[in-house]
Scaffold this active site. Structure first.
Site, PDB file in Angstrom:
ATOM      1  N   MET A 128      17.631 -16.699  17.458  1.00 25.21           N
ATOM      2  CA  MET A 128      19.017 -17.430  17.540  1.00 25.21           C
ATOM      3  C   MET A 128      19.668 -17.001  15.891  1.00 25.21           C
ATOM      4  SD  MET A 128      21.200 -18.784  18.971  1.00 25.21           S
ATOM      5  CE  MET A 128      22.933 -19.419  18.148  1.00 25.21           C
TER       6      MET A 128
ATOM      7  N   GLU B 261      20.479 -10.282  15.347  1.00 21.48           N
ATOM      8  CA  GLU B 261      20.854 -11.781  14.705  1.00 21.48           C
ATOM      9  C   GLU B 261      21.433 -11.794  13.504  1.00 21.48           C
ATOM     10  OE1 GLU B 261      20.492 -13.723  17.242  1.00 21.48           O
ATOM     11  OE2 GLU B 261      19.042 -12.621  18.392  1.00 21.48           O
TER      12      GLU B 261
ATOM     13  N   ASN C 174      21.803 -18.716  14.164  1.00 20.14           N
ATOM     14  CA  ASN C 174      22.326 -19.894  13.301  1.00 20.14           C
ATOM     15  C   ASN C 174      22.582 -19.621  11.914  1.00 20.14           C
ATOM     16  OD1 ASN C 174      21.051 -21.750  15.553  1.00 20.14           O
ATOM     17  ND2 ASN C 174      19.343 -21.006  14.412  1.00 20.14           N
TER      18      ASN C 174
ATOM     19  N   HIS D 136      25.351 -10.772  13.751  1.00 23.70           N
ATOM     20  CA  HIS D 136      25.848 -12.025  14.565  1.00 23.70           C
ATOM     21  C   HIS D 136      26.659 -12.630  13.196  1.00 23.70           C
ATOM     22  CE1 HIS D 136      25.713 -12.366  18.652  1.00 23.70           C
ATOM     23  NE2 HIS D 136      24.281 -12.378  18.647  1.00 23.70           N
TER      24      HIS D 136
ATOM     25  N   GLU E 163      22.550 -23.190  20.911  1.00 24.97           N
ATOM     26  CA  GLU E 163      23.394 -22.385  21.966  1.00 24.97           C
ATOM     27  C   GLU E 163      22.874 -22.499  23.132  1.00 24.97           C
ATOM     28  OE1 GLU E 163      23.856 -18.372  20.942  1.00 24.97           O
ATOM     29  OE2 GLU E 163      25.243 -17.845  22.461  1.00 24.97           O
TER      30      GLU E 163
ATOM     31  N   GLU F 168      28.076 -11.314  22.040  1.00 25.48           N
ATOM     32  CA  GLU F 168      26.946 -10.697  22.313  1.00 25.48           C
ATOM     33  C   GLU F 168      26.883  -9.012  22.772  1.00 25.48           C
ATOM     34  OE1 GLU F 168      24.175 -11.867  21.821  1.00 25.48           O
ATOM     35  OE2 GLU F 168      24.903 -14.049  21.694  1.00 25.48           O
TER      36      GLU F 168
HETATM   37  N1  BES Z   1      22.567 -15.978  20.752  1.00 27.94           N
HETATM   38  C1  BES Z   1      21.398 -15.277  21.276  1.00 27.94           C
HETATM   39  C2  BES Z   1      20.355 -16.283  21.505  1.00 27.94           C
HETATM   40  C3  BES Z   1      20.590 -17.322  22.655  1.00 27.94           C
HETATM   41  C4  BES Z   1      20.814 -16.892  24.037  1.00 27.94           C
HETATM   42  C5  BES Z   1      20.630 -18.676  22.299  1.00 27.94           C
HETATM   43  C6  BES Z   1      20.987 -17.844  24.898  1.00 27.94           C
HETATM   44  C7  BES Z   1      20.753 -19.517  23.436  1.00 27.94           C
HETATM   45  C8  BES Z   1      21.097 -19.130  24.645  1.00 27.94           C
HETATM   46  C9  BES Z   1      20.760 -14.333  20.504  1.00 27.94           C
HETATM   47  O1  BES Z   1      21.789 -13.571  19.438  1.00 27.94           O
HETATM   48  C10 BES Z   1      20.411 -13.171  21.125  1.00 27.94           C
HETATM   49  O2  BES Z   1      21.399 -12.725  21.947  1.00 27.94           O
HETATM   50  N2  BES Z   1      18.798 -12.900  21.348  1.00 27.94           N
HETATM   51  C11 BES Z   1      18.536 -11.867  22.300  1.00 27.94           C
HETATM   52  C12 BES Z   1      18.156 -10.604  21.517  1.00 27.94           C
HETATM   53  C13 BES Z   1      18.871  -9.643  20.994  1.00 27.94           C
HETATM   54  C14 BES Z   1      18.249  -8.712  20.305  1.00 27.94           C
HETATM   55  C15 BES Z   1      19.579  -9.186  22.581  1.00 27.94           C
HETATM   56  C16 BES Z   1      17.517 -12.565  23.079  1.00 27.94           C
HETATM   57  O3  BES Z   1      17.026 -13.625  22.395  1.00 27.94           O
HETATM   58  O4  BES Z   1      16.930 -12.234  23.725  1.00 27.94           O
HETATM   59 ZN    ZN Z   2      23.054 -12.138  20.395  1.00 28.85          ZN
END
Ligand code: BES
Ligand code: ZN
Length: 889
Positions: free
Chosen positions: A271, A306, A273, A309, A130, A328
């Protein structure tokens, strides 16, 4: 690396077109090697029947790939049958309605420092796809509305990489010579951004979860052997998340196995996945010796996020990246609900609102301001923002407030059922909510499409003769880059009227005597008149922070004290205290900027004394109320940010409180000594947070005996929460006698934890954030430390990030050296890891908020960055946008 050879293009939502081709099945064979990795892809493709144009050539995304061969239906392409330009591979051969595209490419994961695509973290191969990282693995239609069934075979040296993982279920394996292979099959169609694979010498813990319908799911957390003792908390968090999502949203897990892998080098937290979540070690590994309470809670939230998701993101995914908040914002909302349920809902709400006000409001008022659904972007990685995440979650929360919990659940059910297996839009989500409720959401959609934080001015008028109380609401949204003509939003204002005996019954049009109501403010100006109001009430507005707006009501300090004691809404009791502290601090700061000294309003000390004396209050809430608004929030509240005045006044007020309440604070500190064994549960966390809040005040007093006790707590290493809190207080204490104690505690801390990178990061952070003079020199010294590594994002964030974001007085020093330092590091990071470089830019982009001489130095560093050759699209977009419209200052 995506280094820029020409100005990056802007992508617009309005130009969205369905894909011309689809991929039904994706077969990958990945042969991992020590110098290069070979990726063979076989894609079962067809023309999209919904495409408008059947004559367009097939164009696939690809970045940093060495193409070895391509074939269509097994027939290799000649050199003149394809064209490789920029990041696209175009096929110039007439294609059947459906066909097999196959290709072989070579990639170099060992040289991939961007941590996007396939890369190495220590001795492990892993992926991050992503948003657009899959194109660094093979040629593909790397967009989320192209969904395929994946089969992945990983081939690797058996002794170095005994564990080979990918999405779905393992279906075959074998070995030959020193090499072995495993084939994974994922039965759920998915976009490429949810693909993952891992290869390494990994240990794991295993457990199970039995779903509501009775299926047993195998749960595993994979880590390096040395970290096996830090997985239990994440496993429990996962099981709690799975149970909660069944109970609250009726969502069951769908595969037979769910895996988490921890990696040290990761751009983000984690992430989602499909079936194979990849986590930053900082977002999963925990044990009391090295993990703070805050971090335990963060890990529980990220594991949940995660996992959630799997439905909000994976089963129902995004049509395009402009819909990012669809997954998100909704998932952050879901994880906040979960965290609230696992602990104190009010405490969680206060934490979220503080984050929103400090960072999202600042983003919304700055040069990168954008709607929750952006209209355009250059680099999508720059749009994983507080606006898309936190404001996006607030918007979902407002829908729930307007609909009520039952209809909201029905809307979510309809959304998941109707769009399962699809790639959809924010409008599809809102349409489901509109259908179950029969409500018209057209005005509400401004929340998604307009940038900027609305300001809501409220005036109250009590008419004693008529026994009426009128509230007049005026809303206004300030201009943001690319948008000045803002429409009024539908603002849900949860409220009550508080009288001396408590909440008054609310009687007005549509309200028949309940003590709590959600008003729907939809016009630029509107008034509501409450009848039968026997005494002049104090309005309690925006309860539980029911909308992400800047509310202004002319409360007197006595009215705030009244709400602090009497509001039935827990959040608003905190908010009243917060507004009181803010008002008092802002006045003293404003006077200080003009060269005057104001004395501290004794009502604040009295209020704090009351909080410390009242045993009936929730300790976590008391801790939050006793904590003065941060320097960042104070700055956000001021027209021009006077860094030194904010810092000095906040410190002096804390010293004054510490002196006035020395006895109460010490009694609190002594009384809250826990003698049960440590556990990261809400009651204990509340206790430690109040105790360490008291300790932070006491550390400001020039008393050797007290400082010795704090030093003792720091070096006892009983648990990381207490040790870290004491260390941070010592390194920030302005008392000269604290300095040698801080030095000693720091040295012992490093000796104790040099083998634990996550603890060492706390050590970097504590020093980078230390606000005593000389901060830049200390940070420069630490860059040379054996434990620092600029290629590791966690280290960059702990040292460089903590300095630029949490050490204002040192970062904004008058000679501009802090800015120069940050710009140098960004230039260095731009070549290694554009995403990390771009994120570190944020503090410089805020230049318009600072006094002119500082602003000039900040812009000159931004211009220096802009002049660098080989700037990534990530850095280019943020720097150029933050320098735009200089003349409109
Ligand atoms: N899908 C995101 C991770 C991501 C973000 C991958 C941008 C690639 C580019 C994941 O679900 C996410 O949002 N992670 C957050 C933590 C969450 C608790 C808000 C993060 O990694 O900060
Ligand atoms: Zn997320």
């Amino acid at each position: 690396m995506a280094l820029r050879d020409s100005q990056p293009k802007t992508i617009h939502l309005k130009n969205y077109r369905v894909p011309d081709f689809l991929i039904d099945k994706t077969d990958l064979v990945v042969e991992l090697g020590e110098t290069e990795t070979r990726v063979k892809s076989t894609l079962a493709m067809r023309r999209n029947p919904e495409s408008e144009d059947w004559s367009v050539p097939l164009e696939l995304h690809g970045v940093n790939l060495q193409l070895q061969s391509i074939a269509i239906d097994g027939d290799p392409l000649e050199d003149d049958e394809y064209y490789l330009g920029g990041e696209l591979l175009s096929i110039h051969r007439s294609l059947n309605e459906s066909f097999i595209f196959s290709a072989e490419v070579i990639v170099k994961p060992q040289e991939n420092t961007s941590l996007e695509g396939l890369y190495k973290s220590r001795n492990m191969f892993c992926t991050q796809c992503e948003a657009e990282g899959f194109r660094k693995i093979t040629y593909y239609l790397d967009r989320p509305d192209v969904m395929a069934e994946f089969t992945t075979t990983i081939v690797a040296d058996k002794s170095r990489y005994p564990v080979l993982l990918s999405n779905g279920n393992p279906v075959a394996s074998g070995e030959e010579g020193g090499r072995h292979w495993v084939t994974w099959h994922d039965p759920f169609k998915k976009p490429a951004y949810l693909f993952a694979m891992v290869a390494g010498d990994l240990a794991h813990i295993a457990d199970t979860f039995t779903t509501a319908s009775g299926r047993v799911v195998d749960l595993r957390i994979y880590v390096e052997e040395k970290d096996l003792d830090k997985c239990a908390f994440a496993m429990t968090s996962l099981q709690k998340s799975m149970a909660w999502d069944e109970e609250v949203y009726g969502r069951e897990y769908d595969l037979d196995i769910f895996m988490i892998v921890a990696v040290d080098d990761f751009n983000m937290g984690a992430m989602e996945n499909k079936g194979l979540n990849i986590f930053n070690t900082s977002a999963v590994l925990a044990k009391q010796e090295i993990t703070t309470d805050a971090s335990f809670q963060n890990i529980q939230a990220i594991v949940a996020h995660e996992y959630f998701h799997n439905w909000s993101g994976n089963r129902v995914t995004c049509r395009d990246w402009f819909q990012l908040s669809l997954k998100e914002g909704f998932t952050v909302f879901r994880d906040s609900q979960f965290s609230a349920a696992m602990g104190s809902p009010v405490v969680k709400r206060v934490q979220d609102v503080n984050l929103l006000r400090t960072l999202q409001f600042a983003e919304d008022a700055g040069p990168m301001a954008h709607p929750v659904q952006p209209a355009s972007y250059m680099e999508i990685s720059n749009f994983y923002t507080l606006t898309v995440y936190e404001k996006g979650a607030e918007v979902v929360g407002m829908i729930r407030t307007l609909l009520g919990p039952e209809l909201f659940r029905q809307g979510a059910d309809l959304y998941f059922a109707r769009h399962d297996g699809q790639a959809v839009t924010i409008d599809d989500f809102v349409a489901a909510m509109g259908e179950v409720s029969g409500r018209d959401f057209s005005r509400f959609m401004h929340w998604y499409r307009q940038a900027g934080t609305p300001r809501l001015d409220v005036a109250g008028h009590y008419d004693a003769a008529a026994s009426t109380f009128a509230l007049t609401f005026k809303q206004h949204c300030p201009p943001t880059p690319g948008g000045s003509d803002k429409k009024p939003c539908l603002i849900p204002v949860a409220m009550g009227l508080v009288g001396p005996e408590g909440d008054l019954p609310l009687r007005a049009e549509g309200l028949d005597g309940a003590t709590h109501a959600v008003l729907e403010v939809a016009e630029a100006e509107q008034t509501i008149v409450f009848r039968d109001v026997p005494v002049k009430p104090v309005p309690s507005l925006l309860r539980n922070f029911s909308a992400p707006v800047k509310l202004h009501y002319p409360y007197s300090r006595d009215e705030l004290l009244f709400l602090m004691a009497n509001d039935s809404d827990g959040f608003n009791r905190w908010e009243a205290c917060n507004q009181l502290s803010l008002d008092i601090l802002k006045h003293i700061i404003a006077a200080r900027v003009d060269g005057h000294h104001l004395v501290l309003d004794p009502r604040l000390v009295r209020a704090f004394r009351g909080l410390l004396a009242d045993q009936s209050l929730d300790k976590a809430m008391v801790a939050l109320m006793l904590t003065l608004p941060s320097e960042a929030l104070l700055g956000e509240e001021m027209e021009v940010i006077h860094v030194q005045a904010i810092h000095d006044v906040r410190r002096e007020v804390r010293v004054a409180i510490a002196r006035a309440l020395r006895g109460e604070l010490l009694a609190c500190y002594d009384a809250l000594q826990l003698d049960e064994p440590y556990s990261p549960e809400p009651e204990q966390i509340a206790c430690r947070s109040l105790r360490n809040t008291a300790l932070a005040y006491l550390s400001l007093l020039d008393e050797p005996a007290l400082l010795d006790r704090i030093h003792g707590q720091a070096v006892a290493f009983a648990n990381m929460t207490d040790s870290h809190a004491a260390l941070v207080s010592l390194v920030n204490s302005p008392v000269p006698a604290a300095a040698p104690l801080a030095r000693d505690a720091l040295a012992r801390f490093y000796e104790q934890w040099r083998g634990e990178p996550l603890a060492v990061n706390l050590w970097f952070q504590a020093q980078a954030g230390a606000m005593l003079p000389g901060g830049l020199e200390r940070v420069r010294g630490l860059l040379e430390h054996e434990a620092f590594d600029i290629r590791n994002p966690n280290k960059v964030r702990s040292l460089i990030g903590a300095f630029a974001n949490a050490n204002a007085v040192n970062f904004h020093r008058g000679d501009g050296a802090g800015y120069r330092f940050l710009a140098d590091k960004i230039i260095e990071l731009n070549r290694l890891n554009p995403q990390v470089a771009s994120r570190q830019l944020t503090p410089l982009t805020r230049w318009r908020r600072y006094p002119h001489d500082l602003a000039l130095q900040m812009t000159s560093e931004l211009r220096r960055i802009l002049a660098e050759p080989g700037l990534s699209a990530d850095v280019f977009e943020v720097v150029s946008k933050s320098l735009a419209n200089l003349d409109n200052r």
